[in-house]
Design a protein around this motif. Structure first.
Motif, PDB file in Angstrom:
ATOM      1  N   UNK A   1      36.506  -5.251  12.086  1.00 20.56           N
ATOM      2  CA  UNK A   1      35.462  -6.448  11.718  1.00 20.56           C
ATOM      3  C   UNK A   1      34.509  -6.426  12.960  1.00 20.56           C
TER       4      UNK A   1
ATOM      5  N   UNK B   1      31.841  -4.183  12.116  1.00 23.22           N
ATOM      6  CA  UNK B   1      30.896  -5.104  10.906  1.00 23.22           C
ATOM      7  C   UNK B   1      29.826  -5.810  11.690  1.00 23.22           C
ATOM      8  N   UNK B   2      30.525  -6.632  12.416  1.00 26.52           N
ATOM      9  CA  UNK B   2      29.524  -7.595  13.067  1.00 26.52           C
ATOM     10  C   UNK B   2      28.342  -6.929  13.770  1.00 26.52           C
TER      11      UNK B   2
ATOM     12  N   UNK C   1      34.311  -3.891   4.109  1.00 26.97           N
ATOM     13  CA  UNK C   1      35.254  -4.400   4.927  1.00 26.97           C
ATOM     14  C   UNK C   1      36.336  -4.976   4.071  1.00 26.97           C
TER      15      UNK C   1
ATOM     16  N   UNK D   1      41.273 -11.799   9.160  1.00 26.33           N
ATOM     17  CA  UNK D   1      40.649 -12.022   7.987  1.00 26.33           C
ATOM     18  C   UNK D   1      39.539 -13.018   8.009  1.00 26.33           C
TER      19      UNK D   1
ATOM     20  N   UNK E   1      37.703 -13.372  10.995  1.00 29.00           N
ATOM     21  CA  UNK E   1      37.189 -12.937  12.213  1.00 29.00           C
ATOM     22  C   UNK E   1      35.996 -12.772  11.778  1.00 29.00           C
ATOM     23  N   UNK E   2      35.652 -11.999  10.672  1.00 25.18           N
ATOM     24  CA  UNK E   2      34.146 -11.515  10.204  1.00 25.18           C
ATOM     25  C   UNK E   2      33.215 -12.858   9.931  1.00 25.18           C
TER      26      UNK E   2
ATOM     27  N   UNK F   1      32.652 -14.023  13.161  1.00 24.70           N
ATOM     28  CA  UNK F   1      31.408 -13.241  14.033  1.00 24.70           C
ATOM     29  C   UNK F   1      30.315 -13.534  13.332  1.00 24.70           C
ATOM     30  N   UNK F   2      30.085 -13.586  11.841  1.00 22.79           N
ATOM     31  CA  UNK F   2      28.781 -13.979  11.296  1.00 22.79           C
ATOM     32  C   UNK F   2      28.119 -15.346  11.535  1.00 22.79           C
TER      33      UNK F   2
END
Lengths: 380, 244
Positions: A139, A142-143, A168, B6, B8-9, B12-13
């Motif tokens: 994750x 990816x970020x 992902x 799950x 976290x993405x 983060x975005x």
């Protein structure tokens, strides 16, 4: 614990019958990321330990823990702490530090020790393969990637962002498949039959169909291909590869259904009460039918009566009254069955019989919190 | 079936720059004065997390830094309150049913503090019942008095800090984006502290700051942080950390 996690979902179909990875007892996290994640999980576990949602009955906890230990082996299960949460949803979770949560909705839906072992083995597989750590790194990567490309080349970003995000989730599904098959490998080496894993997912599909039908929604066809943002493979996919892998393992075993029913019997009433409050008529009726596969017990009849009375169409109240009566005739202990019977009859225009049942309720529990209200109904 | 990463993405975005609107930082219950003499304060187990912020804005927990901060902040709190003439003891964590009751009040305090920050400290977002000038009326309820471990004490002190140091990658992105005229924040340093009157359950003081100073991993930094955390603390003025 040291084997590198393979990244492709396709590769896992091959490892089904493989021997279990070597186990490291009392594993300690290494590296900044893993130690940080364990610290966070330790904090979460402090809260879980004191949570009012946790069922603390020693017998139930020992029983569920025994199933986990028989599934994954005595040495492996030493590294986990198990918390049973009263949550009416089919789920179990695994934290990187070895904290496992088992939700009451899962306990309600599995039919025997082996099926529960299959799900707990899956969760333990996440722990043993340290999936949370890999997922965290993935994750973060990816970020980072998306941030850099958005900054340096918006053109490149617009062309690659979707596939990177999709990658992902595909990776996450791969981890779930790996945990499924590792869970199956535990089951194959345990006293339980590996063939118990697939039926869990098959019944979950049937329940989803019943829920949709009960809510007048379109019953969707079950597919093999997962959605773009799906974190797990579809139930159909899981049931299929688990069934194939179990056929290859071809291990004998005893699923222990009677022992499971007996151990859960003191809690089923509460779990069903929670389930009925979900206002899911179709799914709950399907679930009750599954639980009553070997006959309708007074507990199940009472739950079904409550479900029908909750929906409350005139025909439902007739059915509800019938189920309450059957529960009472079968020896249902609680006075609340008389209450439900009376209310159902009253609303079905059977005033005298209804009042009679409510009087029996008041006689049995004069101090009930709703005694004044029920008393007004019967004219006392 | 696994909770950990799950979301976290998504985080983060979405962790773009938050607007730091004009915001009040401190609230005091009007007319409240600290018990004269030595106030006996029980420090609830502080919620402390320290780590890095990844290039994409994700929190990366760091166990060593968190442990250091827990140690340093605990000592700094004791020393500041000692200078104010108050005594601070750490809560002895109860077990069994007591622990459950305490956990519920800990959670309730977090909810209460969040509510104060959102519905009182942002003047434009005030609830109609919180609009009268100078009022500060929030409480956990009188049940606090019966909590285990608080017998004989005057106040319960709650402390929360969240530190995410910008990673090298995050700083580079910030610099680069600034050249292009885009504002990206690097690092998160938030904290709040609150004091609850054990007899009534009332929140008598809350201080919250979304951009705090002081590197909590070091002794001096922790002292600076604690001095900031205790700004507006009722009673005598808080001595600021030496050399800051």
């Amino acid at each position: 614990m040291r084997r590198p996690a393979a990244l492709s979902g396709i590769a896992f179909a091959l490892i089904a019958a493989a021997p279990l990875p070597p186990y490291t007892p009392a594993y300690e996290p290494t590296g900044v990321d893993e130690r940080g994640m364990w610290m966070q999980a330790d904090e979460a576990e402090r809260q879980m330990r004191d949570s009012p949602f946790v069922l603390r009955d020693p017998a139930l906890n020992a029983y569920v823990r025994g199933i986990l230990c028989r599934t994954v082996g005595q040495d492996r299960c030493q590294s986990t702490r198990l918390y049973i949460q009263r949550l009416p949803i089919f789920n179990a979770t695994m934290y990187p530090n070895g904290m496992m949560t088992v939700w009451s909705g899962l306990l309600l839906r599995v039919r025997n020790e082996a099926e529960l072992g299959a799900v707990l083995g899956h969760e333990f597989g996440h722990f043993e393969q340290r999936h949370s750590l890999e997922g965290f790194k993935r994750a973060r990567g990816l970020g980072d990637l998306l941030t850099w490309t958005a900054l340096l080349s918006p053109t490149l970003y617009s062309s690659m962002a979707t596939s990177a995000i999709g990658g992902f989730y595909s990776f996450s599904r791969g981890q779930e498949t790996e945990a499924d098959l590792l869970g199956l490998a535990y089951l194959a080496q345990s006293p339980y039959p590996a063939a118990s894993a697939a039926p869990v997912w098959e019944r979950l599909m049937a329940e989803a169909d019943a829920t949709a039908a009960g809510r007048k929604r379109k019953v969707k066809a079950h597919r093999y291909s997962a959605g773009f943002f799906a974190s797990h493979p579809t139930e159909l996919t899981r049931a299929t590869y688990l069934r194939d892998a179990a056929a290859k393992a071809n291990d004998p075993g005893y699923p222990a259904a009677a022992a499971y029913r007996a151990a859960l019997a003191p809690f089923i009433g509460d779990f069903l009460t929670d389930q009925i409050k979900l206002n899911d008529f179709g799914g709950t009726d399907y679930l009750l039918g599954q639980l009553a596969a070997d006959g309708w017990t007074p507990d199940l009849l009472y739950a079904r009566a409550e479900l029908y009375r909750q929906r409350g169409n005139p025909r439902d109240l007739v059915s509800a009254a019938q189920f309450y009566q059957q529960a009472i005739d079968g020896g249902f202990a609680g006075a609340e069955a008389q209450r439900g019977l009376g209310l159902s009859l009253l609303r079905s225009q059977q005033l005298d019989a209804g009042k009679e049942a409510l009087r029996r309720y008041l006689d049995a529990t004069p101090a009930a919190p709703d005694a004044a209200m029920i008393g007004a109904l019967v004219g006392q | 079936m696994r909770v950990f990463f799950k979301s976290l993405v998504a985080v983060a975005l979405l962790a773009a720059a938050l607007p730091t609107a004009a915001q009040e930082k401190t609230g005091n219950k009007p007319g409240f004065t600290l018990t004269p003499g030595t106030a006996r304060i029980v420090l609830m187990r502080p919620s402390i997390r320290v780590g890095e912020q990844s290039t994409g804005g994700m929190f990366e927990p760091n166990a060593d830094w968190t442990l250091q901060a827990r140690d340093m902040l605990g000592r700094a709190i004791g020393s500041v309150q000692g200078q104010l003439g108050n005594s601070v003891v750490d809560l002895v964590e109860p077990v069994g049913a007591d622990a459950s009751a305490l956990a519920e009040y800990q959670a309730l305090f977090t909810t209460l503090a969040d509510s104060v920050i959102v519905y009182q400290f942002f003047p434009g977002n005030r609830l109609p019942t919180k609009k009268r000038k100078g009022q500060f009326s929030w409480t956990l309820g009188p049940g606090v008095a019966s909590l285990p471990g608080l017998k004989g004490a005057d106040y319960a002190l709650f402390v929360t800090t969240d530190d995410q140091f910008g990673s090298a990658g995050r700083k580079a992105v910030q610099l680069l984006a600034a050249l292009g005229g885009v504002g990206i924040t690097s690092g998160v340093h938030k904290g709040f502290a609150g004091l609850v009157d054990i007899r009534t359950g009332d929140l008598v003081w809350l201080n919250a700051d979304l951009q705090m100073g002081g590197d909590v991993r070091t002794e001096e930094g922790a002292q600076k942080r604690v001095a900031q955390l205790f700004e507006g603390f009722p009673g005598r003025p808080v001595p600021s950390a030496t050399g800051q």
